[in-house]
Scaffold this motif. Sequence first.
Motif, PDB file in Angstrom:
ATOM      1  N   VAL A 159      53.354  47.527  30.727  1.00 13.34           N
ATOM      2  CA  VAL A 159      52.421  46.412  30.565  1.00 13.34           C
ATOM      3  C   VAL A 159      51.634  46.092  31.830  1.00 13.34           C
ATOM      4  CG1 VAL A 159      53.809  45.410  28.724  1.00 13.34           C
ATOM      5  CG2 VAL A 159      54.153  44.642  31.089  1.00 13.34           C
ATOM      6  N   SER A 160      51.833  46.867  32.885  1.00 13.36           N
ATOM      7  CA  SER A 160      51.025  46.719  34.100  1.00 13.36           C
ATOM      8  C   SER A 160      51.039  48.041  34.845  1.00 13.36           C
ATOM      9  CB  SER A 160      51.569  45.605  35.005  1.00 13.36           C
ATOM     10  OG  SER A 160      52.800  45.990  35.596  1.00 13.36           O
ATOM     11  N   GLN A 161      50.090  48.191  35.758  1.00 17.89           N
ATOM     12  CA  GLN A 161      50.056  49.408  36.561  1.00 17.89           C
ATOM     13  C   GLN A 161      51.278  49.494  37.457  1.00 17.89           C
ATOM     14  OE1 GLN A 161      47.757  51.773  36.140  1.00 17.89           O
ATOM     15  NE2 GLN A 161      48.852  53.088  37.576  1.00 17.89           N
ATOM     16  N   HIS A 180      49.051  49.484  29.144  1.00 19.26           N
ATOM     17  CA  HIS A 180      48.211  48.554  28.393  1.00 19.26           C
ATOM     18  C   HIS A 180      48.679  47.138  28.693  1.00 19.26           C
ATOM     19  CE1 HIS A 180      46.466  51.823  26.065  1.00 19.26           C
ATOM     20  NE2 HIS A 180      47.680  52.236  25.733  1.00 19.26           N
ATOM     21  N   PHE A 181      47.772  46.267  29.098  1.00 18.52           N
ATOM     22  CA  PHE A 181      48.122  44.854  29.241  1.00 18.52           C
ATOM     23  C   PHE A 181      48.563  44.308  27.886  1.00 18.52           C
ATOM     24  CE2 PHE A 181      44.947  43.957  32.944  1.00 18.52           C
ATOM     25  CZ  PHE A 181      45.831  44.531  33.838  1.00 18.52           C
ATOM     26  N   ASN A 182      49.495  43.358  27.917  1.00 18.65           N
ATOM     27  CA  ASN A 182      49.836  42.639  26.699  1.00 18.65           C
ATOM     28  C   ASN A 182      48.614  41.843  26.229  1.00 18.65           C
ATOM     29  OD1 ASN A 182      52.627  43.181  26.111  1.00 18.65           O
ATOM     30  ND2 ASN A 182      53.166  42.000  27.932  1.00 18.65           N
ATOM     31  N   PRO A 183      48.159  42.046  24.994  1.00 17.97           N
ATOM     32  CA  PRO A 183      47.041  41.221  24.512  1.00 17.97           C
ATOM     33  C   PRO A 183      47.469  39.762  24.382  1.00 17.97           C
ATOM     34  CG  PRO A 183      47.413  43.136  23.088  1.00 17.97           C
ATOM     35  CD  PRO A 183      48.599  43.016  23.983  1.00 17.97           C
ATOM     36  N   GLY A 289      56.854  42.252  35.396  1.00 26.80           N
ATOM     37  CA  GLY A 289      55.931  43.334  35.073  1.00 26.80           C
ATOM     38  C   GLY A 289      54.539  42.797  35.324  1.00 26.80           C
ATOM     39  N   LEU A 290      53.989  42.119  34.349  1.00 28.15           N
ATOM     40  CA  LEU A 290      52.768  41.323  34.531  1.00 28.15           C
ATOM     41  C   LEU A 290      52.949  40.073  33.685  1.00 28.15           C
ATOM     42  CD1 LEU A 290      49.979  40.705  35.534  1.00 28.15           C
ATOM     43  CD2 LEU A 290      49.033  42.212  33.785  1.00 28.15           C
ATOM     44  N   GLU A 313      46.691  42.659  39.401  1.00 33.91           N
ATOM     45  CA  GLU A 313      46.005  43.539  38.454  1.00 33.91           C
ATOM     46  C   GLU A 313      45.169  42.733  37.470  1.00 33.91           C
ATOM     47  OE1 GLU A 313      48.503  46.481  36.588  1.00 33.91           O
ATOM     48  OE2 GLU A 313      49.903  46.421  38.274  1.00 33.91           O
ATOM     49  N   ALA A 314      45.630  41.530  37.153  1.00 30.91           N
ATOM     50  CA  ALA A 314      44.892  40.680  36.222  1.00 30.91           C
ATOM     51  C   ALA A 314      43.603  40.149  36.844  1.00 30.91           C
ATOM     52  CB  ALA A 314      45.760  39.520  35.751  1.00 30.91           C
ATOM     53  N   PHE A 315      43.518  40.159  38.169  1.00 27.02           N
ATOM     54  CA  PHE A 315      42.325  39.646  38.841  1.00 27.02           C
ATOM     55  C   PHE A 315      41.140  40.596  38.712  1.00 27.02           C
ATOM     56  CE2 PHE A 315      44.840  37.046  42.265  1.00 27.02           C
ATOM     57  CZ  PHE A 315      45.424  36.306  41.250  1.00 27.02           C
ATOM     58  N   GLY A 316      41.421  41.894  38.538  1.00 26.76           N
ATOM     59  CA  GLY A 316      40.331  42.860  38.563  1.00 26.76           C
ATOM     60  C   GLY A 316      39.672  42.858  39.923  1.00 26.76           C
ATOM     61  N   ASP A 317      38.366  42.770  39.950  1.00 26.60           N
ATOM     62  CA  ASP A 317      37.622  42.718  41.218  1.00 26.60           C
ATOM     63  C   ASP A 317      37.259  41.298  41.618  1.00 26.60           C
ATOM     64  OD1 ASP A 317      37.647  45.521  41.455  1.00 26.60           O
ATOM     65  OD2 ASP A 317      35.854  45.714  40.208  1.00 26.60           O
ATOM     66  N   GLU A 318      37.819  40.332  40.922  1.00 26.13           N
ATOM     67  CA  GLU A 318      37.497  38.936  41.200  1.00 26.13           C
ATOM     68  C   GLU A 318      38.612  38.281  42.019  1.00 26.13           C
ATOM     69  OE1 GLU A 318      34.816  37.371  40.637  1.00 26.13           O
ATOM     70  OE2 GLU A 318      33.789  38.263  38.910  1.00 26.13           O
ATOM     71  N   PRO A 319      38.261  37.454  43.005  1.00 24.35           N
ATOM     72  CA  PRO A 319      39.287  36.730  43.780  1.00 24.35           C
ATOM     73  C   PRO A 319      39.781  35.505  43.023  1.00 24.35           C
ATOM     74  CG  PRO A 319      37.112  36.188  44.622  1.00 24.35           C
ATOM     75  CD  PRO A 319      36.891  37.211  43.538  1.00 24.35           C
TER      76      PRO A 319
END
Length: 379
Positions: A159-161, A180-183, A289-290, A313-319
């Motif tokens: 559920v996370s990298q 795959h992230f948990n939806p 995990g996440l 990982e949930a942030f992506g490219d955003e702070p």
Amino acid sequence: MKKIKIVFIQDKLVCGGAEQALFDLANLLDREKFDITVLVQKPGGPWDQKFRDGGVNVIYDYSCRKATINPVVKARNISRKLRTAAAYRRNGEGLLDVVCPGADIIVSYSMWDHALCGFAQGAKSVKFIHGNMQTNEQFRNLILRDEKLLPRYSRIVCVSQAAWAAFVAVTGRRDGVEMHFNPIDSDAVCRKAEQPVSIPNDLPVICAVGRLAKEKGFERLIVIHQRLVEQGIAHRLVIVGDGPDRDYIRRIVKAVDAQDTVILAGYQENPYPYMKNSRFVVCSSFTEGLPVIAMEALCMGVPVVAAVPAVGEAFGDEPCGLITENDNASLMEGIRRALTDEEFYCQMKAAAQRRSAFFSGKRMVREIEDMFLQMMQED
């Protein structure tokens, strides 16, 4: 088109992140394509009815044991009871062929005492990995206990990298291992978050949500909170959740003399107004995990301060928040900064609001649906 029959195997339906993730997944999957059943090993969990109310078929291994006066049904039930008992003597092998025959895909979503129940004749199989095998010894031991079974799964979903990397590093397996992230049901989260909640607003509020258990780090969070208050950084801490450490956590609050600024809200069927009305959400866990709660916070545009790297990982490219080292001093400094550095906080808040669109439940569940559909096309 014939619906694909999917059976999710879950240990118990209690209040928890994995259970919420399963609830969202079961409800987000396209019911025109998929027939969903959840098979529960330990009945009587507080969320059994929640799943049923959500339209999910919940069954137990002993459903055949209901009293009846119909001789045909009684004979069939006796046969099923004998076959169920025989399956348990084989460590669960063949159990699903008895209690939910005709499954197309079996999803071993949470640990069962009987490892082999994750398989059925003619069915594809999936195993979800929710934890980090490198940082969570108990979880690692559970997976390695059944390591010989891993090659039998059609897919293994992390559920996370971070969970994926840990699984590969520990087991050495890569084939069929996906991330795959948990939806999450973002529409429901945002709708429920608008409900009123009574929280004193005389001080900034930070919120933590989760099961009251050792690995969630609530003890250290309370100590950190009180130290910051003593240093003149006034704020309130709201902890939403229940669990085996409930009484212990209450004693910690009293021991550090934080009764005036810590609110133990207990279990809340709807925790989202608490999160929505907080300055940020804290994840103080020692290992994850996440956390679903971090994604839910971001889908509402609420920043996150966490000591678990996977949350990043949930942030992506955003702070969208702040990831600290996983020690008390680092977590304390992260919380301090998010409370006192207004420019930094505004940047986090704006980034979280931008990132919220990523957590569309319809978009996230499509990855899982595509995986299931692809599996059915494979020999």
